[in-house]
Design an enzyme around this catalytic site. Structure first.
Site, PDB file in Angstrom:
ATOM      1  N   GLN A  72      12.819  -6.656   3.075  1.00 25.66           N
ATOM      2  CA  GLN A  72      12.209  -5.409   2.276  1.00 25.66           C
ATOM      3  C   GLN A  72      10.797  -4.964   2.485  1.00 25.66           C
ATOM      4  O   GLN A  72       9.532  -5.840   3.012  1.00 25.66           O
ATOM      5  CB  GLN A  72      11.727  -6.137   1.021  1.00 25.66           C
ATOM      6  CG  GLN A  72      11.212  -4.973  -0.384  1.00 25.66           C
ATOM      7  CD  GLN A  72      11.037  -5.450  -1.432  1.00 25.66           C
ATOM      8  OE1 GLN A  72      12.103  -6.422  -2.115  1.00 25.66           O
ATOM      9  NE2 GLN A  72       9.451  -5.201  -1.878  1.00 25.66           N
ATOM     10  N   GLY A  73      11.112  -3.222   3.031  1.00 29.91           N
ATOM     11  CA  GLY A  73      10.521  -2.525   3.723  1.00 29.91           C
ATOM     12  C   GLY A  73       9.645  -1.292   3.033  1.00 29.91           C
ATOM     13  O   GLY A  73      10.445  -0.473   2.943  1.00 29.91           O
ATOM     14  N   TYR A  74       8.736  -2.062   2.026  1.00 31.68           N
ATOM     15  CA  TYR A  74       8.833  -1.325   1.002  1.00 31.68           C
ATOM     16  C   TYR A  74       7.328  -1.153   0.957  1.00 31.68           C
ATOM     17  O   TYR A  74       6.700  -0.450   1.503  1.00 31.68           O
ATOM     18  CB  TYR A  74       8.168  -2.663  -0.185  1.00 31.68           C
ATOM     19  CG  TYR A  74      10.025  -1.825  -0.801  1.00 31.68           C
ATOM     20  CD1 TYR A  74      10.783  -1.344  -0.691  1.00 31.68           C
ATOM     21  CD2 TYR A  74      10.240  -1.897  -2.733  1.00 31.68           C
ATOM     22  CE1 TYR A  74      11.922  -0.881  -1.015  1.00 31.68           C
ATOM     23  CE2 TYR A  74      10.952  -1.946  -3.384  1.00 31.68           C
ATOM     24  CZ  TYR A  74      11.488  -1.378  -2.527  1.00 31.68           C
ATOM     25  OH  TYR A  74      13.074  -1.125  -3.426  1.00 31.68           O
ATOM     26  N   SER A  75       5.973  -2.505   0.938  1.00 28.43           N
ATOM     27  CA  SER A  75       4.288  -1.762   1.018  1.00 28.43           C
ATOM     28  C   SER A  75       3.969  -1.404   2.802  1.00 28.43           C
ATOM     29  O   SER A  75       4.998  -1.668   4.108  1.00 28.43           O
ATOM     30  CB  SER A  75       3.849  -3.446   1.228  1.00 28.43           C
ATOM     31  OG  SER A  75       4.224  -3.917  -0.199  1.00 28.43           O
ATOM     32  N   SER A  83       7.849 -10.291   4.348  1.00 28.17           N
ATOM     33  CA  SER A  83       8.739 -11.544   4.381  1.00 28.17           C
ATOM     34  C   SER A  83      10.087 -11.832   5.081  1.00 28.17           C
ATOM     35  O   SER A  83      11.000 -10.603   4.900  1.00 28.17           O
ATOM     36  CB  SER A  83       8.936 -12.559   2.609  1.00 28.17           C
ATOM     37  OG  SER A  83       8.074 -12.209   1.933  1.00 28.17           O
ATOM     38  N   GLU A 109      14.362  -8.105  -9.614  1.00 20.97           N
ATOM     39  CA  GLU A 109      13.040  -9.051  -8.660  1.00 20.97           C
ATOM     40  C   GLU A 109      12.627 -10.614  -9.374  1.00 20.97           C
ATOM     41  O   GLU A 109      12.461 -11.472  -8.900  1.00 20.97           O
ATOM     42  CB  GLU A 109      11.321  -8.249  -8.656  1.00 20.97           C
ATOM     43  CG  GLU A 109      11.211  -8.839  -7.683  1.00 20.97           C
ATOM     44  CD  GLU A 109       9.884  -7.973  -6.530  1.00 20.97           C
ATOM     45  OE1 GLU A 109       9.186  -8.475  -5.509  1.00 20.97           O
ATOM     46  OE2 GLU A 109       9.613  -7.412  -6.991  1.00 20.97           O
ATOM     47  N   SER A 111       0.490  -6.750  -8.217  1.00 24.33           N
ATOM     48  CA  SER A 111      -1.647  -7.553  -8.532  1.00 24.33           C
ATOM     49  C   SER A 111      -1.310  -7.657  -9.841  1.00 24.33           C
ATOM     50  O   SER A 111      -0.729  -6.599 -10.553  1.00 24.33           O
ATOM     51  CB  SER A 111      -2.007  -6.690  -8.000  1.00 24.33           C
ATOM     52  OG  SER A 111      -1.979  -5.349  -8.178  1.00 24.33           O
ATOM     53  N   GLU A 163      -4.022  -6.603 -11.630  1.00 23.47           N
ATOM     54  CA  GLU A 163      -4.596  -5.012 -12.258  1.00 23.47           C
ATOM     55  C   GLU A 163      -3.035  -4.276 -12.297  1.00 23.47           C
ATOM     56  O   GLU A 163      -3.178  -3.302 -13.368  1.00 23.47           O
ATOM     57  CB  GLU A 163      -5.193  -4.041 -11.080  1.00 23.47           C
ATOM     58  CG  GLU A 163      -6.373  -5.250 -11.226  1.00 23.47           C
ATOM     59  CD  GLU A 163      -6.766  -6.208  -9.847  1.00 23.47           C
ATOM     60  OE1 GLU A 163      -7.494  -7.186  -9.735  1.00 23.47           O
ATOM     61  OE2 GLU A 163      -4.627  -6.573  -9.349  1.00 23.47           O
TER      62      GLU A 163
END
Length: 405
Positions: free
Chosen positions: A132-135, A167, A251, A382, A384
Site C-alpha cells: 500500500q503506497g499511502y503514507s 509493509s 481495513e 494515530s 489523535e
C-alpha cells in the site's frame, strides 16, 4: 441483525478446522505461528508457498461479494468463523492480506470489470502480493497532503515521489499508490489511485526501515519515473480521494475478531510467564491480567455488535465504529506489551546470556511484543486522528482549526 452462529456456521467451522489441521501438518508445520505483526520478516518464501496452498483450497476472498474470480463465497458469520479458526490454529501471518482484504474489495466497489478480471484471480490463487503506497514523510495520517506525482504520458503515467511505512514492499509484486495527477489542485482534489508494478529496476527503490525491534517490516519506497498504465487508474483520474477513503473503510472488519484471538494467545503467554516467574503472586499483577482479560471480552462483543449492525448501519455511530475499535485495541495491546516485560522482572530488560556485539539483534517474544506495540497507537491511523474522526463525524463537534498549507 442478531449476530450468532447457526448449524451451517458450525459445519463450516468443522471444515475449516479440519482443513487447517491437515494442511499445516502437510509440509507447512514449520511456518506455524510465524510472520505475525512485529515478525513479518520471518519465513517469507515459506509463507508465500502457504498463500498458494490457501488459494488451492479456495480460502482466499471469502469476504468478496462475488465468487467469479476463483474464490468461494461465505456469509459474514462464516468469514468470522474462518478468521477465528485461522488464528486459533496459529497459522502463519498472511503475506497476501493487503491484496485480499484491502485492494480486492476496493476493485469490487470502484474498479472496472477489466481491472477485476485482471487482478482478482491472481490474488485468489495466492500468487500476487500487494503493498500500500499511502503514507509519505510529510503526510502520514494526513493523506490529503500527499506529494507523490503521476504525470500522464499517453497510455501511461510516470510517478515521482516517496512513500514510507510500506509493509511488504520488498516482497510485493504490485503497489496501489495514491498520487497527484492534476496540477494546481491541493488537499483531496486532483488525486488518483494507481496500480503500479513493483518490478521496475532503476525506477523503484525499496529501502528497509530498521525498527527498535531490530527487524524491518516497514520500508521506504522511492519512485523515479515508475510507470503505471492509464488503464490501471481505479475509479477514474482525479477520483483517488473517494477510492482511498473507500479502501480505508474495508481495513477493519472481520479481521478484527481474528486479531483478538491472537491477542488472547499473547495474553495466555504472558500469564504463563507470570506464573513461571512468580509474578502472579503479586495482587497488582493479577488485577492487571484480569482487567486485560475483561477488556478483551468487551472488544469482542463490541466487534460482534458492530458487524451485526448494532451500531446502526449507515448511521454516524457506524461510521465511527472502526475508529472506536482502533482506539480500544491499540492502547490495550500496549498495556499487554508493558505487562509482558513487567512479569519477567529484571530479566525482561536484558538479552540472552550469550549475546555479543557480533551477534544478531535478539529479542524474546515478550520483549518484541513490548517494543512493537509502542507503534500500535500510531500506525493505521494515530489515536489523535481517530479521536478527531469520532468528534467530527460521530459527535458533530466543530472541526479543529487548521492553519494554511
Amino acid at each position: 441483525m442478531d449476530f450468532g452462529f447457526g448449524p451451517d456456521d458450525e459445519a463450516f467451522r468443522t471444515e475449516a478446522r479440519s482443513w487447517l489441521a491437515a494442511h499445516l501438518a502437510g509440509g507447512h508445520e514449520e511456518v506455524r505461528g510465524q510472520g505475525r505483526p512485529g515478525s513479518e520478516h520471518e519465513a517469507v518464501a515459506e509463507r508465500r508457498a502457504w498463500e498458494r496452498e490457501l488459494g488451492r483450497g479456495g480460502w482466499i476472498g471469502l469476504g468478496w461479494d462475488s465468487d467469479a474470480y476463483g474464490n468461494r463465497r461465505a456469509t459474514l458469520t462464516q468469514q468470522v468463523v474462518w478468521a477465528e479458526e485461522y488464528a486459533r490454529a496459529r497459522a502463519p501471518g498472511r503475506c497476501g492480506h493487503i491484496g485480499e482484504n484491502l485492494l480486492a474489495p476496493t476493485l469490487l466497489a470502484y474498479g472496472s470489470e477489466g481491472q477485476r478480471a485482471e487482478f482478482l484471480p491472481p490474488i485468489a490463487r495466492g500468487e500476487a502480493l500487494w503493498c500500500q503506497g499511502y503514507s509519505e514523510p510529510g503526510a502520514g495520517s494526513d493523506l490529503a497532503g500527499v506529494r507523490t506525482r503521476a504525470v500522464r504520458d499517453g497510455k501511461t503515467y510516470a510517478l515521482t515521489g516517496q512513500k514510507i511505512w510500506t509493509s511488504l514492499a520488498r516482497e510485493a509484486d504490485w503497489c496501489f499508490v495514491l498520487a497527484r495527477t492534476e496540477e494546481g489542485l491541493s488537499r483531496h482534489r486532483g488525486l488518483s489511485f494507481l496500480l503500479v508494478p513493483m518490478d521496475q529496476p532503476g525506477r523503484i527503490e525499496v529501502r528497509p526501515i530498521r525498527q527498535m525491534t531490530g527487524t524491518s517490516e516497514f520500508n521506504e519506497v522511492f519512485f523515479d519515473g515508475a510507470r503505471a498504465r492509464a488503464a490501471h487508474v481505479v475509479g477514474g483520474a482525479g477520483q483517488g480521494w473517494r477510492v482511498a477513503m473507500g479502501l480505508l473503510g474495508f481495513e477493519r472488519g472481520v479481521s478484527t475478531l481474528a486479531q483478538q484471538v491472537g491477542f488472547g494467545q499473547e495474553l495466555a503467554g504472558v500469564v504463563r510467564e507470570a506464573v513461571a516467574s512468580g509474578a502472579a503472586r503479586d495482587a497488582v499483577v493479577r488485577e492487571r491480567v484480569e482487567r486485560l482479560w475483561a477488556e478483551l471480552r468487551v472488544m469482542r462483543w463490541n466487534a460482534l455488535r458492530t458487524l451485526g449492525g448494532g451500531a446502526g448501519a449507515g448511521s454516524a455511530a457506524s461510521a465511527g465504529a472502526p475508529s472506536v475499535a482502533k482506539l480500544l485495541w491499540g492502547r490495550w495491546h500496549q498495556r499487554l506489551g508493558e505487562l509482558a516485560v513487567l512479569v519477567r522482572g529484571a530479566a525482561g530488560a536484558v538479552g540472552p546470556s550469550d549475546w555479543s556485539a557480533d551477534a544478531p539483534y535478539v529479542l524474546d517474544a515478550g520483549q518484541r511484543l513490548h517494543l512493537f506495540t509502542r507503534a500500535d497507537t500510531i500506525y493505521g491511523g494515530s489515536d489523535e486522528v481517530q479521536r478527531d474522526i469520532i468528534a467530527e463525524r460521530v459527535l458533530g463537534l466543530p472541526r479543529e482549526a487548521r492553519g494554511p498549507r
